[in-house]
Design a protein around this motif. Structure first.
Motif, PDB file in Angstrom:
ATOM      1  N   THR A 134       1.170  -1.507   0.122  1.00 28.53           N
ATOM      2  CA  THR A 134      -0.287   0.168  -0.024  1.00 28.53           C
ATOM      3  C   THR A 134       1.082   1.508   0.049  1.00 28.53           C
ATOM      4  OG1 THR A 134       0.171   0.022   1.963  1.00 28.53           O
ATOM      5  CG2 THR A 134      -1.391  -1.660   1.785  1.00 28.53           C
ATOM      6  N   SER A 135       0.576   1.970  -0.221  1.00 30.49           N
ATOM      7  CA  SER A 135       1.062   3.514  -0.336  1.00 30.49           C
ATOM      8  C   SER A 135       1.722   4.076   1.278  1.00 30.49           C
ATOM      9  CB  SER A 135       0.165   4.995  -0.261  1.00 30.49           C
ATOM     10  OG  SER A 135      -0.668   4.829   0.710  1.00 30.49           O
ATOM     11  N   MET A 136       1.549   3.256   2.367  1.00 31.98           N
ATOM     12  CA  MET A 136       1.429   3.228   3.074  1.00 31.98           C
ATOM     13  C   MET A 136       2.946   2.287   4.140  1.00 31.98           C
ATOM     14  SD  MET A 136       0.728   5.382   5.738  1.00 31.98           S
ATOM     15  CE  MET A 136       1.845   5.406   7.192  1.00 31.98           C
ATOM     16  N   ASP A 137       2.816   1.224   3.027  1.00 32.00           N
ATOM     17  CA  ASP A 137       4.022   0.385   2.784  1.00 32.00           C
ATOM     18  C   ASP A 137       4.589   1.041   2.074  1.00 32.00           C
ATOM     19  OD1 ASP A 137       2.491  -1.959   4.125  1.00 32.00           O
ATOM     20  OD2 ASP A 137       1.565  -2.648   2.408  1.00 32.00           O
ATOM     21  N   MET A 138       4.425   1.591   0.744  1.00 32.75           N
ATOM     22  CA  MET A 138       6.067   2.321   0.617  1.00 32.75           C
ATOM     23  C   MET A 138       6.445   3.936   1.362  1.00 32.75           C
ATOM     24  SD  MET A 138       5.836   1.243  -2.946  1.00 32.75           S
ATOM     25  CE  MET A 138       4.997   0.708  -3.823  1.00 32.75           C
ATOM     26  N   VAL A 139       6.418   4.004   1.982  1.00 34.88           N
ATOM     27  CA  VAL A 139       6.355   4.991   2.697  1.00 34.88           C
ATOM     28  C   VAL A 139       7.774   4.538   3.644  1.00 34.88           C
ATOM     29  CG1 VAL A 139       6.599   6.161   4.361  1.00 34.88           C
ATOM     30  CG2 VAL A 139       4.870   6.535   2.441  1.00 34.88           C
ATOM     31  N   ASN A 140       7.271   2.995   3.884  1.00 35.13           N
ATOM     32  CA  ASN A 140       7.745   2.261   5.053  1.00 35.13           C
ATOM     33  C   ASN A 140       9.338   1.517   4.608  1.00 35.13           C
ATOM     34  OD1 ASN A 140       6.314   2.619   7.309  1.00 35.13           O
ATOM     35  ND2 ASN A 140       4.950   0.704   7.072  1.00 35.13           N
ATOM     36  N   LEU A 141       9.071   1.338   3.043  1.00 32.60           N
ATOM     37  CA  LEU A 141       9.760   0.836   2.634  1.00 32.60           C
ATOM     38  C   LEU A 141      10.477   2.097   1.623  1.00 32.60           C
ATOM     39  CD1 LEU A 141      11.296  -1.529   0.175  1.00 32.60           C
ATOM     40  CD2 LEU A 141       9.532  -0.761  -1.072  1.00 32.60           C
ATOM     41  N   MET A 142       9.941   3.280   1.829  1.00 33.25           N
ATOM     42  CA  MET A 142      11.754   4.050   1.653  1.00 33.25           C
ATOM     43  C   MET A 142      12.172   4.161   2.321  1.00 33.25           C
ATOM     44  SD  MET A 142      10.735   8.133   1.149  1.00 33.25           S
ATOM     45  CE  MET A 142      10.219   8.824   2.553  1.00 33.25           C
ATOM     46  N   LEU A 143      11.807   4.119   3.617  1.00 29.98           N
ATOM     47  CA  LEU A 143      12.014   4.793   5.110  1.00 29.98           C
ATOM     48  C   LEU A 143      13.130   3.314   5.299  1.00 29.98           C
ATOM     49  CD1 LEU A 143       9.872   5.774   7.424  1.00 29.98           C
ATOM     50  CD2 LEU A 143      11.562   7.590   6.456  1.00 29.98           C
ATOM     51  N   SER A 144      13.353   2.108   5.143  1.00 30.68           N
ATOM     52  CA  SER A 144      14.049   0.621   5.265  1.00 30.68           C
ATOM     53  C   SER A 144      15.021   1.249   4.330  1.00 30.68           C
ATOM     54  CB  SER A 144      13.083  -0.298   4.429  1.00 30.68           C
ATOM     55  OG  SER A 144      11.392  -0.328   6.259  1.00 30.68           O
ATOM     56  N   VAL A 145      14.505   1.808   3.092  1.00 31.49           N
ATOM     57  CA  VAL A 145      16.114   1.524   2.238  1.00 31.49           C
ATOM     58  C   VAL A 145      17.111   2.192   2.779  1.00 31.49           C
ATOM     59  CG1 VAL A 145      16.399   2.357  -0.340  1.00 31.49           C
ATOM     60  CG2 VAL A 145      14.311   0.629   0.175  1.00 31.49           C
ATOM     61  N   GLU A 146      16.111   3.907   2.883  1.00 34.16           N
ATOM     62  CA  GLU A 146      17.545   5.241   3.485  1.00 34.16           C
ATOM     63  C   GLU A 146      18.434   4.119   4.231  1.00 34.16           C
ATOM     64  OE1 GLU A 146      14.901   9.092   2.607  1.00 34.16           O
ATOM     65  OE2 GLU A 146      14.804   7.864   4.203  1.00 34.16           O
ATOM     66  N   ALA A 147      17.894   3.536   5.853  1.00 35.68           N
ATOM     67  CA  ALA A 147      18.112   2.697   6.678  1.00 35.68           C
ATOM     68  C   ALA A 147      19.278   1.492   6.391  1.00 35.68           C
ATOM     69  CB  ALA A 147      17.162   1.974   7.779  1.00 35.68           C
ATOM     70  N   GLU A 148      19.470   1.180   5.190  1.00 37.48           N
ATOM     71  CA  GLU A 148      19.555  -0.113   5.385  1.00 37.48           C
ATOM     72  C   GLU A 148      20.193  -0.065   4.280  1.00 37.48           C
ATOM     73  OE1 GLU A 148      21.028  -4.337   4.612  1.00 37.48           O
ATOM     74  OE2 GLU A 148      19.015  -4.180   5.807  1.00 37.48           O
ATOM     75  N   PHE A 149      20.788   1.322   3.621  1.00 35.17           N
ATOM     76  CA  PHE A 149      21.930   2.511   3.031  1.00 35.17           C
ATOM     77  C   PHE A 149      22.565   3.291   3.192  1.00 35.17           C
ATOM     78  CE2 PHE A 149      19.125  -0.769  -0.079  1.00 35.17           C
ATOM     79  CZ  PHE A 149      20.059  -2.131  -0.502  1.00 35.17           C
ATOM     80  N   ASP A 150      22.382   3.874   4.541  1.00 32.70           N
ATOM     81  CA  ASP A 150      23.133   4.863   5.086  1.00 32.70           C
ATOM     82  C   ASP A 150      23.004   6.257   4.212  1.00 32.70           C
ATOM     83  OD1 ASP A 150      23.880   5.767   7.378  1.00 32.70           O
ATOM     84  OD2 ASP A 150      25.703   5.126   6.890  1.00 32.70           O
ATOM     85  N   PHE A 151      22.120   6.269   3.558  1.00 32.28           N
ATOM     86  CA  PHE A 151      21.569   7.584   2.859  1.00 32.28           C
ATOM     87  C   PHE A 151      20.696   8.210   2.952  1.00 32.28           C
ATOM     88  CE2 PHE A 151      19.780   5.013  -0.362  1.00 32.28           C
ATOM     89  CZ  PHE A 151      19.626   5.749  -1.123  1.00 32.28           C
ATOM     90  N   THR A 152      20.112   9.318   2.192  1.00 34.94           N
ATOM     91  CA  THR A 152      18.773   9.418   2.038  1.00 34.94           C
ATOM     92  C   THR A 152      18.441   9.964   0.631  1.00 34.94           C
ATOM     93  OG1 THR A 152      18.989  10.935   4.494  1.00 34.94           O
ATOM     94  CG2 THR A 152      17.694  11.937   2.809  1.00 34.94           C
ATOM     95  N   ILE A 153      17.339   9.544   0.421  1.00 35.20           N
ATOM     96  CA  ILE A 153      17.082   9.721  -0.776  1.00 35.20           C
ATOM     97  C   ILE A 153      16.524  10.913  -1.392  1.00 35.20           C
ATOM     98  CG2 ILE A 153      14.762   8.739  -2.335  1.00 35.20           C
ATOM     99  CD1 ILE A 153      14.585   6.337  -0.539  1.00 35.20           C
ATOM    100  N   PRO A 154      17.032  11.850  -1.855  1.00 36.30           N
ATOM    101  CA  PRO A 154      16.970  13.178  -2.481  1.00 36.30           C
ATOM    102  C   PRO A 154      15.340  13.163  -2.624  1.00 36.30           C
ATOM    103  CG  PRO A 154      18.972  12.265  -3.890  1.00 36.30           C
ATOM    104  CD  PRO A 154      18.095  11.316  -3.257  1.00 36.30           C
ATOM    105  N   GLN A 155      14.436  14.379  -2.543  1.00 41.08           N
ATOM    106  CA  GLN A 155      13.184  14.426  -3.114  1.00 41.08           C
ATOM    107  C   GLN A 155      12.913  14.078  -4.245  1.00 41.08           C
ATOM    108  OE1 GLN A 155      11.502  15.453   0.118  1.00 41.08           O
ATOM    109  NE2 GLN A 155       9.427  15.118  -1.539  1.00 41.08           N
ATOM    110  N   GLY A 156      13.451  14.089  -5.265  1.00 39.32           N
ATOM    111  CA  GLY A 156      13.414  14.115  -6.805  1.00 39.32           C
ATOM    112  C   GLY A 156      13.791  12.966  -7.130  1.00 39.32           C
TER     113      GLY A 156
END
Length: 89
Positions: A41-63
């Motif tokens: 779901t859209s909430m899952d996508m937000v969780n995935l985005m946060l998980s990706v940032e934590a897993e790979f230790d970087f902040t996904i640029p807004q763009g």
């Protein structure tokens, strides 16, 4: 370099499977599986985005936070590889 990209894909797949398990869902996850088609779901996508940032230790640029980049493990992998590569001087 291929093994590095395969490692990234495996780590993303593990994150997606973790979210599916939290939702009591089971689905085959390949690099081209559409994430919305397997129940994210859209909430899952937000969780995935946060998980990706934590897993790979970087902040996904807004763009880069676009539906296109979050379609599948493969699209996420390409975006992450692009972000983690050192910029050419």
């Amino acid at each position: 370099m291929q093994s590095h990209e395969a490692d990234i894909a495996n780590r993303i797949t593990a994150l997606v499977r973790g979210i599916l398990e939290q939702n009591s869902l089971s689905a085959e996850v390949t690099s081209e599986t559409k994430l919305v088609d397997i129940g994210l779901t859209s909430m899952d996508m937000v969780n995935l985005m946060l998980s990706v940032e934590a897993e790979f230790d970087f902040t996904i640029p807004q763009g880069e936070i676009t539906p296109e980049n979050f379609q599948s493990v493969g699209t996420l992998q390409r975006m992450i590889v692009g972000q983690l590569q050192p910029t050419a001087a």
